[in-house]
Design an enzyme around this catalytic site. Structure first.
Site, PDB file in Angstrom:
ATOM      1  N   GLU A   1       3.583 -33.579 -10.539  1.00  0.00           N
ATOM      2  CA  GLU A   1       4.118 -32.974  -9.319  1.00  0.00           C
ATOM      3  C   GLU A   1       5.629 -32.834  -9.486  1.00  0.00           C
ATOM      4  O   GLU A   1       6.297 -33.792  -9.884  1.00  0.00           O
ATOM      5  CB  GLU A   1       3.781 -33.912  -8.148  1.00  0.00           C
ATOM      6  CG  GLU A   1       4.323 -33.460  -6.823  1.00  0.00           C
ATOM      7  CD  GLU A   1       4.002 -34.463  -5.696  1.00  0.00           C
ATOM      8  OE1 GLU A   1       3.175 -35.395  -5.902  1.00  0.00           O
ATOM      9  OE2 GLU A   1       4.593 -34.314  -4.624  1.00  0.00           O
ATOM     10  N   ARG A  38      15.960 -35.794   2.186  1.00  0.00           N
ATOM     11  CA  ARG A  38      15.879 -34.732   3.190  1.00  0.00           C
ATOM     12  C   ARG A  38      15.099 -35.203   4.419  1.00  0.00           C
ATOM     13  O   ARG A  38      14.945 -36.400   4.627  1.00  0.00           O
ATOM     14  CB  ARG A  38      15.273 -33.489   2.527  1.00  0.00           C
ATOM     15  CG  ARG A  38      16.131 -33.003   1.354  1.00  0.00           C
ATOM     16  CD  ARG A  38      15.551 -31.778   0.698  1.00  0.00           C
ATOM     17  NE  ARG A  38      15.525 -30.651   1.618  1.00  0.00           N
ATOM     18  CZ  ARG A  38      14.820 -29.539   1.420  1.00  0.00           C
ATOM     19  NH1 ARG A  38      14.087 -29.417   0.305  1.00  0.00           N
ATOM     20  NH2 ARG A  38      14.831 -28.559   2.297  1.00  0.00           N
ATOM     21  N   ARG A  90      16.954 -18.279  -1.784  1.00  0.00           N
ATOM     22  CA  ARG A  90      16.544 -19.089  -0.638  1.00  0.00           C
ATOM     23  C   ARG A  90      17.339 -20.392  -0.638  1.00  0.00           C
ATOM     24  O   ARG A  90      17.256 -21.159  -1.611  1.00  0.00           O
ATOM     25  CB  ARG A  90      15.054 -19.380  -0.848  1.00  0.00           C
ATOM     26  CG  ARG A  90      14.518 -20.487  -0.047  1.00  0.00           C
ATOM     27  CD  ARG A  90      13.210 -20.989  -0.648  1.00  0.00           C
ATOM     28  NE  ARG A  90      12.639 -21.928   0.274  1.00  0.00           N
ATOM     29  CZ  ARG A  90      11.819 -22.904  -0.068  1.00  0.00           C
ATOM     30  NH1 ARG A  90      11.444 -23.052  -1.319  1.00  0.00           N
ATOM     31  NH2 ARG A  90      11.363 -23.722   0.837  1.00  0.00           N
ATOM     32  N   HIS A 146       9.329 -31.444  -7.654  1.00  0.00           N
ATOM     33  CA  HIS A 146      10.115 -30.879  -6.555  1.00  0.00           C
ATOM     34  C   HIS A 146      11.538 -30.692  -7.040  1.00  0.00           C
ATOM     35  O   HIS A 146      12.135 -31.619  -7.606  1.00  0.00           O
ATOM     36  CB  HIS A 146      10.089 -31.788  -5.320  1.00  0.00           C
ATOM     37  CG  HIS A 146       8.700 -31.952  -4.812  1.00  0.00           C
ATOM     38  ND1 HIS A 146       8.038 -30.957  -4.155  1.00  0.00           N
ATOM     39  CD2 HIS A 146       7.823 -32.975  -4.950  1.00  0.00           C
ATOM     40  CE1 HIS A 146       6.802 -31.361  -3.894  1.00  0.00           C
ATOM     41  NE2 HIS A 146       6.646 -32.581  -4.359  1.00  0.00           N
ATOM     42  N   PRO A 148       4.385 -21.921  -1.640  1.00  0.00           N
ATOM     43  CA  PRO A 148       5.014 -20.956  -0.752  1.00  0.00           C
ATOM     44  C   PRO A 148       6.545 -20.973  -0.785  1.00  0.00           C
ATOM     45  O   PRO A 148       7.165 -22.019  -0.869  1.00  0.00           O
ATOM     46  CB  PRO A 148       4.516 -21.359   0.638  1.00  0.00           C
ATOM     47  CG  PRO A 148       4.070 -22.766   0.498  1.00  0.00           C
ATOM     48  CD  PRO A 148       3.573 -22.897  -0.911  1.00  0.00           C
ATOM     49  N   ASN A 149       7.086 -19.790  -0.716  1.00  0.00           N
ATOM     50  CA  ASN A 149       8.531 -19.517  -0.632  1.00  0.00           C
ATOM     51  C   ASN A 149       9.253 -19.705  -1.963  1.00  0.00           C
ATOM     52  O   ASN A 149      10.445 -19.390  -2.061  1.00  0.00           O
ATOM     53  CB  ASN A 149       9.202 -20.370   0.468  1.00  0.00           C
ATOM     54  CG  ASN A 149       8.576 -20.129   1.828  1.00  0.00           C
ATOM     55  OD1 ASN A 149       8.496 -18.987   2.258  1.00  0.00           O
ATOM     56  ND2 ASN A 149       8.076 -21.163   2.470  1.00  0.00           N
TER      57      ASN A 149
HETATM   58  C1  DQA Z   1      10.176 -28.320  -2.610  1.00  0.00           C
HETATM   59  C2  DQA Z   1      10.412 -29.333  -1.476  1.00  0.00           C
HETATM   60  C3  DQA Z   1       9.530 -29.030  -0.279  1.00  0.00           C
HETATM   61  O1  DQA Z   1       9.748 -29.972   0.749  1.00  0.00           O
HETATM   62  C4  DQA Z   1       9.822 -27.651   0.259  1.00  0.00           C
HETATM   63  O2  DQA Z   1       8.938 -27.326   1.316  1.00  0.00           O
HETATM   64  C5  DQA Z   1       9.825 -26.599  -0.792  1.00  0.00           C
HETATM   65  C6  DQA Z   1      10.323 -26.892  -2.126  1.00  0.00           C
HETATM   66  C7  DQA Z   1      11.143 -28.541  -3.786  1.00  0.00           C
HETATM   67  O3  DQA Z   1      10.876 -28.004  -4.845  1.00  0.00           O
HETATM   68  O4  DQA Z   1      12.166 -29.209  -3.639  1.00  0.00           O
HETATM   69  O5  DQA Z   1       9.484 -25.444  -0.523  1.00  0.00           O
HETATM   70  O6  DQA Z   1       8.861 -28.523  -3.097  1.00  0.00           O
END
Ligand code: DQA
Length: 159
Positions: A99, A108, A19, A101, A11-12
């Site tokens: 995984e 954070r 963003r 990020h 999401p997002n």
């Molecule tokens: C994220 C880190 C997550 O905590 C966050 O909710 C995201 C993006 C990252 O790519 O840094 O939407 O997965």
């Protein structure tokens, strides 16, 4: 042997580039896909690149990967920190799982420090920006080569 990798985005991430750019940078998801496709071409990998804001869709894509993909690269975004359902789907998948990020989640908020998915992941890449996707693809290509070599070895030792 499959050379297909499913790159799954949560999401997002459709808003990437617009963003919170101070955290996620100015590259869009289309830029990330373009770079991943270019690298996949070099590495001889096939790519399926997907994004959804819906948890069930990500689960369905993990199920789909069970049928045909050698690896999954997953940035489940906020679902990382909440989704036992995606963990269960990944546990039912037998290929390689990385995984990713983009941000360093450990610098954070506390709630981002825990990932349900890391327990299943073969590797976790955080805080390397969008380059993290490429590191994951390179690692998958390397591991697939090792698996292919080991497979040859096994055949040789039985022949
Ligand atoms: C994220 C880190 C997550 O905590 C966050 O909710 C995201 C993006 C990252 O790519 O840094 O939407 O997965």
């Amino acid at each position: 042997m499959s050379r297909l990798v499913s790159v799954l985005n949560g999401p997002n991430l459709d808003l990437l580039g617009r963003r919170e750019p101070a955290i996620y940078g100015y590259e869009t998801l289309a830029d990330v896909e373009r770079d991943c496709r270019a690298l996949a071409g070099e590495l001889g990998l096939e790519l399926r690149f997907l994004q959804s804001n819906r948890e069930y869709e990500i689960i369905d894509w993990v199920h789909e990967a069970r049928e045909d993909a050698a690896g999954i690269v997953i940035n489940a975004a906020a679902f990382t920190h909440t989704s036992v359902a995606i963990l269960d789907a990944l546990n039912a998948y037998e290929g390689l799982v990385f995984e990713v990020h983009i941000s360093n989640v450990h610098q954070r908020e506390e709630f981002r420090h825990h990932s349900f998915l890391s327990a299943r992941a073969d590797g976790v890449i955080v805080g390397c920006g969008t380059q993290g996707y490429q590191f994951a693809l390179r690692r998958i290509a390397r591991l697939l080569e090792s698996q292919a070599e080991a497979g040859k070895g096994e055949k040789a030792s039985f022949s």
